[in-house]
Design a protein around this motif. Structure first.
Motif, PDB file in Angstrom:
ATOM      1  N   ALA A 153      13.196  -0.358  -5.569  1.00 14.88           N
ATOM      2  CA  ALA A 153      14.335  -1.072  -4.927  1.00 14.88           C
ATOM      3  C   ALA A 153      14.416  -1.126  -3.699  1.00 14.88           C
ATOM      4  O   ALA A 153      14.640  -2.355  -3.169  1.00 14.88           O
ATOM      5  N   GLY A 154      14.280  -0.147  -2.935  1.00 15.52           N
ATOM      6  CA  GLY A 154      14.275  -0.312  -1.392  1.00 15.52           C
ATOM      7  C   GLY A 154      13.141  -1.070  -0.924  1.00 15.52           C
ATOM      8  O   GLY A 154      13.317  -1.903  -0.018  1.00 15.52           O
ATOM      9  N   ARG A 155      11.978  -1.016  -1.645  1.00 14.84           N
ATOM     10  CA  ARG A 155      10.835  -1.823  -1.040  1.00 14.84           C
ATOM     11  C   ARG A 155      10.966  -3.414  -1.565  1.00 14.84           C
ATOM     12  O   ARG A 155      10.700  -4.302  -0.742  1.00 14.84           O
ATOM     13  N   GLU A 156      11.708  -3.369  -2.859  1.00 14.22           N
ATOM     14  CA  GLU A 156      11.661  -4.812  -3.137  1.00 14.22           C
ATOM     15  C   GLU A 156      12.750  -5.643  -2.371  1.00 14.22           C
ATOM     16  O   GLU A 156      12.522  -6.808  -1.742  1.00 14.22           O
ATOM     17  N   THR A 157      13.768  -4.817  -1.710  1.00 12.91           N
ATOM     18  CA  THR A 157      14.628  -5.373  -0.941  1.00 12.91           C
ATOM     19  C   THR A 157      14.055  -5.760   0.554  1.00 12.91           C
ATOM     20  O   THR A 157      14.425  -6.824   1.339  1.00 12.91           O
TER      21      THR A 157
ATOM     22  N   ALA B 159      13.937  -1.938  10.675  1.00 12.85           N
ATOM     23  CA  ALA B 159      12.727  -1.841  11.269  1.00 12.85           C
ATOM     24  C   ALA B 159      12.013  -0.382  11.032  1.00 12.85           C
ATOM     25  O   ALA B 159      10.685  -0.159  11.121  1.00 12.85           O
ATOM     26  N   ARG B 160      12.702   0.635  10.578  1.00 13.35           N
ATOM     27  CA  ARG B 160      12.080   2.055  10.251  1.00 13.35           C
ATOM     28  C   ARG B 160      11.283   1.702   8.807  1.00 13.35           C
ATOM     29  O   ARG B 160      10.456   2.305   8.599  1.00 13.35           O
ATOM     30  N   SER B 161      12.104   0.975   7.961  1.00  8.12           N
ATOM     31  CA  SER B 161      11.548   0.714   6.572  1.00  8.12           C
ATOM     32  C   SER B 161      10.277  -0.010   6.971  1.00  8.12           C
ATOM     33  O   SER B 161       9.287   0.152   6.347  1.00  8.12           O
ATOM     34  N   ALA B 162      10.069  -1.091   7.808  1.00  5.06           N
ATOM     35  CA  ALA B 162       9.014  -1.689   8.033  1.00  5.06           C
ATOM     36  C   ALA B 162       7.636  -0.748   8.508  1.00  5.06           C
ATOM     37  O   ALA B 162       6.716  -1.194   8.071  1.00  5.06           O
ATOM     38  N   SER B 163       8.170  -0.073   9.417  1.00  8.43           N
ATOM     39  CA  SER B 163       7.052   0.996   9.908  1.00  8.43           C
ATOM     40  C   SER B 163       6.512   1.809   8.876  1.00  8.43           C
ATOM     41  O   SER B 163       5.227   2.113   8.682  1.00  8.43           O
TER      42      SER B 163
ATOM     43  N   GLU C  69       0.829  -1.364   0.010  1.00  5.89           N
ATOM     44  CA  GLU C  69       0.055  -0.233   0.022  1.00  5.89           C
ATOM     45  C   GLU C  69       0.908   1.193   0.152  1.00  5.89           C
ATOM     46  O   GLU C  69       0.489   2.247  -0.502  1.00  5.89           O
ATOM     47  N   ALA C  70       2.139   1.200   0.525  1.00 10.03           N
ATOM     48  CA  ALA C  70       2.969   2.401   0.502  1.00 10.03           C
ATOM     49  C   ALA C  70       3.333   2.912  -0.916  1.00 10.03           C
ATOM     50  O   ALA C  70       3.502   2.024  -1.898  1.00 10.03           O
ATOM     51  N   GLN C  71       3.529   4.162  -0.980  1.00 14.83           N
ATOM     52  CA  GLN C  71       3.671   4.717  -2.537  1.00 14.83           C
ATOM     53  C   GLN C  71       4.524   5.713  -2.145  1.00 14.83           C
ATOM     54  O   GLN C  71       4.774   6.556  -1.273  1.00 14.83           O
TER      55      GLN C  71
ATOM     56  N   SER D 260      17.256  -1.209   2.695  1.00  7.90           N
ATOM     57  CA  SER D 260      15.704  -0.687   2.510  1.00  7.90           C
ATOM     58  C   SER D 260      15.428   0.679   3.118  1.00  7.90           C
ATOM     59  O   SER D 260      14.365   1.196   2.758  1.00  7.90           O
ATOM     60  N   HIS D 261      16.507   0.902   3.764  1.00  2.29           N
ATOM     61  CA  HIS D 261      16.137   2.238   4.648  1.00  2.29           C
ATOM     62  C   HIS D 261      16.008   3.260   3.707  1.00  2.29           C
ATOM     63  O   HIS D 261      15.432   4.378   4.037  1.00  2.29           O
ATOM     64  N   ILE D 262      16.454   3.178   2.448  1.00  8.42           N
ATOM     65  CA  ILE D 262      16.212   4.430   1.500  1.00  8.42           C
ATOM     66  C   ILE D 262      14.700   4.777   1.459  1.00  8.42           C
ATOM     67  O   ILE D 262      14.610   6.196   1.261  1.00  8.42           O
ATOM     68  N   VAL D 263      14.120   3.988   1.719  1.00 12.68           N
ATOM     69  CA  VAL D 263      12.398   4.236   1.605  1.00 12.68           C
ATOM     70  C   VAL D 263      12.125   5.456   2.863  1.00 12.68           C
ATOM     71  O   VAL D 263      11.279   6.450   2.606  1.00 12.68           O
TER      72      VAL D 263
END
Length: 800
Positions: free
Chosen positions: A404-408, A436-440, A388-390, A717-720
């Motif tokens: 790429a961050g989301r795919e990772t 964990a930051r990316s997950a949130s 759902e994130a965009q 993935s933290h780039i997101v």
């Protein structure tokens, strides 16, 4: 110190109030074989049902299981838990029910081998098929049983996949080998099972994975393999030669097959054929010595499968990797055995690996026979909650980084936060702080993080480690006693942020004894200055020259530990720990700063501590990230870091005596301090320089700046998070139901994003109009808006 660690484990077991239990099922395994290595067992129940019946399978086991219903793939698990605990899944089978007899088949691989990926503990299956509250079949129920047979088709005595993961897959198949999964009339060679010891059951706690089939997108051509003499010194990974008491596996002399040795006899012709889009359906006939290379377009993680039609008895290998090396697939690039092998009698087969692997490129090699391959695929095994994130902006390069961050992320967060989804699949600390930051941000909740942290809470103790120390990755068995003291420190840092994200006070309080025991462990390493000296085992700062300077007093480790004391002091209202942190920072500043840069270490000579001249880039970032320095206290150093360091420093020949940082974790910390001190606009070009070539090459983000390591590493993935915070200008504090807007003066025309939260979704769009920045922000009910004034920030107008 509060209650004991045993009491902590008891409390932890009650944290999931929805623990699934069994009505009738008992844990079982073929008699006398529950501690035997690499035994694969098929369990089957045949139940009568009608279409639309609410059928469900409640299940757990050790080590891994795969479910088929009437021959169709239906699930995989379990989610990993701490040693001695087992997470229970409940799979809805209603849409798979046929009229009449239905075959519920479960394959279980019992590894009984230590690894960084799954635990070395006795094998079992505990499962029951339910229609509502009625149990139709259950393991250990003599009236309504699951029957069991040994899956002899998977060769038992094979080498390990890697030092960090257990066994490779080698199959000997005959037509109809899998009919037991679909045909209730097929008879199996049933074996008697014992009911094994009662298991500690806990709830799954997270969503089920996504299992979408992905087909190859490009056919890169074909070639031939020529067999030659065996190499004089064949490559043998440490997991091949170092099998012994501390690394379980089969010694070389006992191996039934050795594909990783056999393959080294072959050389390959240059590929022929022009790369072309893969046809659908894809079919290729490959005869003895033929190979073909396929491209899936993106680095993916999952189960490799295909339909095979053999005109003659054949030997077929799937070889794979994330990248091409010298324009070919190097199946041993990471010290792994990236091979799934089949010996096949004439006939037609549907095959799929039982283990998940990571690849962009698949090489199909037929060493003997004549074998057709149809529709090779990867059945994804990934986190299902991040869709759902965009994020989108006027710079398409940033959009590619987000993708790429989301795919990772999804490949590294299926049940715990992993470092990589291939070589190790390990729940590493430090990596997890960033993931964990990316997950949130991507998932809008902290369920995977909760499971990850709970796994460190549940055990009464960690075997083979010093009292108080946490394992560097978990669930894992560390029989060699190796640990990273720094990673235990990062656990406390993550716990502090977890509380901010989740407001989960119960978990934080349950972990207090574990945190206090960790601080007590570190007390014995404090020297006369109050700094940690001569830390044990594998002291790790980052993958760079910084790891050469970790003794005797490593200043980056002490900078981190000062922040650990601050975090623990804040979490548990212990101001004396905050006072200790301040004293440590004062000493670090006095000793480590040489007037130009921070120095990495000091060594003990003749009883006196002597500061070295070893200086690294990441040490500077540690100083600013962990509050030893600020732009105000060290303005000249800050100017150097901002204006002269970064992705192009080496090309400019600047400060060659200061060891360069790497992706993990120096370049990440650089982004963090640039963000903290108002240089968000600088992150845009630097993130493109640091990361875009990775996204372009694999569609995922890497462990190191070069491809010699993992090309799919969870922390990256933290780039997101960076893009949401520093480009979109939104920071979500879901635990506080607050959103901070901090729009920076970045060189974009517009940016928009969608961030899920537990209560709904946050949407944000800003754009430039008539020399002004305007933004539109929509929040779930009950959320409040904060604004942050940062150096480099701008005034923006909110519009309806």
């Amino acid at each position: 110190m509060g209650f004991s660690l045993l009491a902590t484990a008891v409390l932890a077991a009650s944290l999931h109030v929805s623990v699934a239990d069994f009505s009738a099922a008992k844990p079982i395994w073929p008699a006398g074989r529950d501690t035997e290595m690499n035994v694969n067992v098929g369990f089957r129940a045949i139940v009568d049902a009608k279409r639309g019946d609410p059928l469900a399978l409640r299940i757990t086991g050790s080590t891994i299981y795969r479910i088929y219903v009437n021959g169709g793939f239906a699930g995989y698990g379990p989610a990993r838990a701490a040693k001695g605990f087992f997470r229970v899944d409940e799979w809805d089978l209603s849409n798979r029910v046929n009229e009449g007899k239905n075959v519920i088949a479960v394959e279980v691989a019992g590894y009984n081998s230590n690894s960084y990926y799954v635990l070395d503990q006795p094998s079992f299956l505990q499962a029951e098929v339910r229609k509502g509250d009625t149990v139709l079949a259950a393991t250990g129920d003599t009236a309504k049983p699951f029957t069991a047979h040994i899956i002899e088709e998977r060769v038992q005595k094979v080498c390990r996949y890697s030092f960090q993961r257990p066994f490779t897959e080698y199959y000997r198949l005959k037509p109809g080998y899998d009919a037991w999964r679909s045909d209730p009339n097929v008879k199996t060679s049933e074996v008697a099972c014992d009911v094994v010891g009662e298991k500690k059951l806990i709830a799954r706690g997270i969503s089920f994975p996504r299992f979408v089939k992905r087909l190859a997108v490009m056919d890169l051509g074909y070639g031939t393999a020529a067999e030659g003499p065996a190499p004089e010194h064949p490559w043998k990974d440490r997991s091949f030669v170092n099998v012994g008491p501390k690394l379980k596996g089969f010694p070389e002399a006992e191996l039934a097959v050795t594909p990783s040795i056999d393959l080294q006899r072959f050389s390959y012709s240059k590929r022929e054929g022009t790369p072309a889009l893969s046809s659908s359906p894809f079919e290729v006939q490959t005869k003895k010595g033929g190979y073909r290379v396929l491209d899936f377009g993106t680095n993916l993680t999952g189960f490799i499968g295909a339909t095979l039609e053999c005109k003659k008895a054949s030997r077929l290998y799937f070889l794979f990797d994330e990248v091409l090396t010298n324009n070919d697939v190097d199946w041993r690039r990471l010290g792994c055995v990236n091979i799934v092998a089949f010996e096949l009698e004439p006939g037609t087969y549907t095959v799929e690996s039982i283990e998940p692997y990571t690849l962009r490129y698949l090489k199909i090699l037929v060493l003997d026979g004549d074998c057709g391959v149809a529709d090779p695929y990867i059945r994804e095994y990934v986190n299902a909650d991040a869709g759902e994130a965009q994020f989108a902006s006027s710079d398409v390069r940033l959009n590619r980084l987000f993708d790429a961050g989301r795919e990772t992320f999804v490949q590294n967060s299926v049940d715990v936060f992993m470092d990589c989804p291939h070589r190790e699949r390990a729940g590493w600390l430090c990596d997890s702080f960033f993931t964990a930051r990316s997950a949130s941000d991507l998932c809008g909740q902290t369920t995977v993080e909760r499971n990850f942290i709970e796994n460190f809470l549940l055990p009464d103790k960690f075997d083979d480690l010093p009292e108080g120390m946490l394992p560097m990755c978990y669930p894992a068995d560390h029989y060699d006693g190796v640990f990273i003291p720094n990673w235990a420190m990062w656990f406390v840092m993550q716990l502090q942020e977890y509380y901010q994200r989740s407001n989960d006070r119960e978990m934080v309080d349950a972990l207090k004894p574990r945190v206090m025991a960790l601080l007590k462990y570190f007390d014995k390493f404090k020297n006369e200055d109050g700094l940690l000296e001569k830390l044990e085992s594998w002291v790790f700062v980052e993958w760079s020259d910084a790891n050469k300077y970790v003794q005797d007093v490593n200043y980056p480790s002490n900078m981190l530990y000062a922040s650990v004391l601050d975090a623990a002091g804040s979490l548990y209202s212990m101001p004396e720990l905050n006072d200790q942190a301040k004293r440590m920072r004062d000493v670090i500043l006095k000793q480590s700063y040489d007037g130009e840069f921070f120095v990495d270490n000091a060594v003990r000579k003749d009883g006196k501590l002597e500061v070295t001249r070893n200086r690294t880039e990441v040490c500077q970032y540690f100083a600013f990230f962990f509050d030893v320095a600020t732009p105000d206290t060290h303005p000249e150093l800050w100017k150097k870091l901002v204006n002269e360091f970064g992705p192009n420093r080496k090309d400019k020949g600047l400060y060659p005596e200061v060891g360069a940082a790497n992706s993990f974790i120096g370049n990440m910390l650089r982004f963090e301090i640039l963000s903290r001190y108002g240089c968000s606009a600088q992150i845009l070009p630097e993130s493109i320089d640091y990361l875009l070539y990775m996204a372009d090459r694999t569609g995922t983000l890497w462990e190191n700046v070069k491809e010699e390591a993992s090309c799919n590493h969870g922390f990256a993935s933290h780039i997101v998070h960076t893009l949401y915070r520093d480009v979109l200008g939104v920071v979500v504090e879901a635990g506080q139901k607050a959103v901070t807007v901090r729009i920076s003066d970045v060189p974009l025309e517009w940016c928009e994003g969608r961030i899920p939260v537990p209560d709904g979704v946050v949407t944000m769009r800003w754009w430039k109009e008539d020399g002004q920045v305007k933004y539109r922000l929509n929040l779930p009910a009950g959320y409040v808006v904060k604004t942050a004034s940062l150096p480099g920030g701008i005034t923006a107008t909110r519009v309806p």
